[in-house]
Design a protein around this motif. Structure first.
Motif, PDB file in Angstrom:
ATOM      1  N   ASN A 148       0.834  -1.215   0.000  1.00  0.00           N
ATOM      2  CA  ASN A 148       0.000   0.000   0.000  1.00  0.00           C
ATOM      3  C   ASN A 148       0.863   1.258   0.000  1.00  0.00           C
ATOM      4  N   VAL A 166      -0.051   5.175   0.345  1.00  0.00           N
ATOM      5  CA  VAL A 166      -1.173   5.583  -0.506  1.00  0.00           C
ATOM      6  C   VAL A 166      -2.403   4.779  -0.095  1.00  0.00           C
ATOM      7  N   GLY A 167      -3.285   4.448  -1.058  1.00  0.00           N
ATOM      8  CA  GLY A 167      -4.491   3.702  -0.744  1.00  0.00           C
ATOM      9  C   GLY A 167      -4.239   2.207  -0.674  1.00  0.00           C
ATOM     10  N   TYR A 183      -0.422  10.339 -10.226  1.00  0.00           N
ATOM     11  CA  TYR A 183      -1.745   9.798  -9.916  1.00  0.00           C
ATOM     12  C   TYR A 183      -1.651   8.284  -9.795  1.00  0.00           C
ATOM     13  N   THR A 185      -3.761   4.659  -8.909  1.00  0.00           N
ATOM     14  CA  THR A 185      -5.040   3.988  -8.699  1.00  0.00           C
ATOM     15  C   THR A 185      -4.892   2.918  -7.623  1.00  0.00           C
ATOM     16  N   ASN A 186      -5.867   2.905  -6.686  1.00  0.00           N
ATOM     17  CA  ASN A 186      -5.887   1.954  -5.580  1.00  0.00           C
ATOM     18  C   ASN A 186      -7.103   1.036  -5.749  1.00  0.00           C
ATOM     19  N   THR A 191     -10.009   4.185  -5.239  1.00  0.00           N
ATOM     20  CA  THR A 191      -9.633   5.591  -5.142  1.00  0.00           C
ATOM     21  C   THR A 191      -8.411   5.875  -6.001  1.00  0.00           C
ATOM     22  N   SER A 193      -4.951   8.185  -5.494  1.00  0.00           N
ATOM     23  CA  SER A 193      -4.114   9.030  -4.635  1.00  0.00           C
ATOM     24  C   SER A 193      -3.347  10.013  -5.510  1.00  0.00           C
ATOM     25  N   VAL A 202       0.841  12.587  -0.242  1.00  0.00           N
ATOM     26  CA  VAL A 202      -0.479  12.520  -0.854  1.00  0.00           C
ATOM     27  C   VAL A 202      -1.260  13.769  -0.467  1.00  0.00           C
ATOM     28  N   THR A 205      -7.225  12.517  -2.216  1.00  0.00           N
ATOM     29  CA  THR A 205      -7.695  11.170  -2.533  1.00  0.00           C
ATOM     30  C   THR A 205      -9.044  11.316  -3.213  1.00  0.00           C
ATOM     31  N   ASN A 242      -9.561  18.114  -8.256  1.00  0.00           N
ATOM     32  CA  ASN A 242      -9.498  16.716  -7.823  1.00  0.00           C
ATOM     33  C   ASN A 242     -10.894  16.155  -7.546  1.00  0.00           C
TER      34      ASN A 242
END
Length: 527
Positions: A148, A166-167, A183, A185-186, A191, A193, A202, A205, A242
């Motif tokens: 993560n 991050v996520g 950028y 992606t989680n 989400t 971040s 970060v 989100t 955002n």
């Protein structure tokens, strides 16, 4: 199964990694036709093109290779051995080095593109997948799937200099054209971040839809486009605020988007459909409220000193104007209308804008669930729900799974406290309210009275605990039993017959979760 895609710097061709057929397809973007098919090793996954356009680099995941394609002949001219799990490739701005994540060995390989040899191997924990290099070439950002976090590599020394939390389950990432943000992606919590590269922190989100994949940033840096593999959409994020300003319908299982150099089109690999889609990105967002007021970015050519912008017959307010883009405020309107721009050179049509009415909600099922959130699908029905941007249960954002004009499927995330909350659905046409969802604490069982009974069943049992009002089922060792709710703290039930004696679990199940206690079956005395 097309996955990776990259355009040549002039935008004339797109190279697509077809993992299912072990090939790379070459698309002529002038005609949007496949003009060549290049056989590769097993599992071609991601693609990058060199800054001069003479080479395409393809990770061949199962074979553990980085294949180098001569774009003049569309033939593989070198295979660089990296090890199983070679996943994402990115080139430095000068094209001198290629950085490749090798997931199974927790490393990033650095390849000298002049000699096609590995010159460095960098340890990066967590099953590295996504990788992006800043426009100045000074740093590489790598997503660690199981940690993560994102690792930051100094490309001058090829060492990890920072680790950024991050996520949940970060997978892919990209850098903005100005290098100010990355950028990520989680997948685990749907989400994106946003990392400030000056501080490696970060700073935002952004919630997107289920199973986000690659976050492609438009050439002008104004929007980030995130492919959502489950609802088959692309979420468009305004990078200034955002926030998600549009969810665009695409093909089945979108994975990666790649832009033409002028930013007017994006090519999207639809992995499950086995296709590549072409999105017009000249009007973003291309839908909004009938009352007007939507901020819209128009992208094209020869737009300087625009004298008027019209949505149908209605005139829009221009707030910013350059040679390649306009920012306008949409006027009130209805239906689908052309968007036209007038300059001294004449009037041209950039695309369509779709006016959406305010949505309405009619039902939600189930209307309750655990405060911890769950993977259970929740169906919301209503009207004018197409293009839904966000769904909230109280202050908690739900994750969008599927969308149609009359139905939404979402999953509830963890809430701060139990209790009923209002459901809010936000669409381009406005917000809808009127439904509620109840977050419930997990039930508990504190006593079973009596605690035993005959194997023939028929024992009336009182169950005591908490959170029992919404009980859906009571089972003895998996066998459903009749029950009655007396209060939130008490249930009465009847033990079913069983084939053997001994202790068994008694399980109470409801929208809030399950609780388990024990009941003992005993044999009747005999002679």
């Amino acid at each position: 199964m097309p996955q990776g895609i990259a355009l040549t710097p002039d935008g004339a061709r797109a190279y697509v990694a077809d993992r299912g057929s072990n090939t790379v397809s070459v698309i002529d973007t002038a005609t949007d036709t496949v003009i060549a098919t290049i056989p590769t090793g097993a599992g071609p996954t991601f693609v990058a093109t060199s800054p001069d356009g003479t080479r395409a680099y393809v990770t061949v995941n199962d074979a553990g290779l980085l294949s180098v394609i001569d774009t003049a002949t569309n033939a593989i001219v070198a295979d660089v051995a990296l090890g199983a799990g070679a996943t994402v490739v990115a080139l430095t701005p000068d094209g001198a080095r290629a950085y490749v994540t090798v997931q199974q060995s927790d490393t990033v390989s650095v390849v000298d593109t002049a000699t096609n040899t590995v010159t460095a191997t960098i340890s990066v924990p967590g099953g590295p997948i996504g990788l992006a290099i800043t426009p100045d070439g000074a740093r590489a950002y790598v997503a660690g799937l199981s940690t993560n976090s994102v690792s930051v590599i100094d490309t001058a020394t090829n060492t990890v200099t920072a680790t950024i939390a991050v996520g949940i389950v970060p997978i892919l990432l990209s850098a903005a054209p100005d290098g100010a943000h990355v950028y990520v992606t989680n997948v685990g919590n749907s989400t994106v971040s946003v990392i400030d590269t000056a501080t490696n922190t970060v700073v935002a989100t952004v919630g997107v839809s289920a199973q986000p994949r690659f976050p492609a940033v438009s050439p002008d840096g104004t929007h980030a486009y995130v492919a959502n593999a489950e609802p088959d959409t692309v979420s468009v994020i305004d990078t200034a605020t955002n926030t998600v300003v549009e969810n665009m319908d695409v093909g089945d299982g979108p994975t990666i988007a790649a832009f033409t150099p002028d930013g007017t089109r994006a090519y999207v690999t639809n992995t499950d459909a086995g296709t590549v889609g072409v999105m017009a990105t000249t009007v973003i967002p291309d839908q909004g409220s009938t009352a007007g007021g939507t901020t819209v970015t128009l992208t094209g050519h020869h737009l300087a000193n625009a004298t008027a912008v019209h949505f149908g017959a209605a005139r829009a307010v221009v707030t910013a104007n350059t040679a390649n883009s306009l920012t306008v405020i949409a006027p009130a309107g209805s239906g689908a209308v052309p968007v036209t721009v007038t300059t001294a050179g004449g009037t041209g049509t950039l695309g369509q804008f779709y006016y959406r009415p305010v949505p309405t909600l009619t039902d939600i099922s189930p209307a309750a669930g655990p405060v911890a959130g769950s993977d259970q699908e929740i169906v919301i029905t209503g009207r004018d729900l197409a293009g839904t941007l966000d769904v909230y249960f109280g202050p908690t954002r739900a994750v969008i799974q599927q969308v149609s004009d009359t139905q939404l499927t979402v999953r509830a995330a963890e809430a701060p406290t139990p209790g009923p909350v209002a459901v809010t659905v936000i669409t381009p046409g406005g917000s809808a309210h009127g439904l509620s969802y109840a977050y419930l604490s997990q039930p508990t069982l504190t006593s079973v009275d009596p605690g035993s009974g005959p194997v023939t069943g028929g024992t009336q049992v009182n169950l005591t605990g908490t959170g029992l009002t919404a009980t859906d089922q009571v089972t003895f060792n998996g066998t459903p039993a009749t029950f009655a709710v007396v209060s939130d703290t008490t249930l009465t039930t009847m033990s079913p017959p069983t084939g053997s004696e001994g202790p068994v679990p008694v399980t109470v199940t409801g929208p809030g979760g399950t609780a388990t206690a024990s009941f003992t079956y005993v044999s009747e005395p005999d002679v």
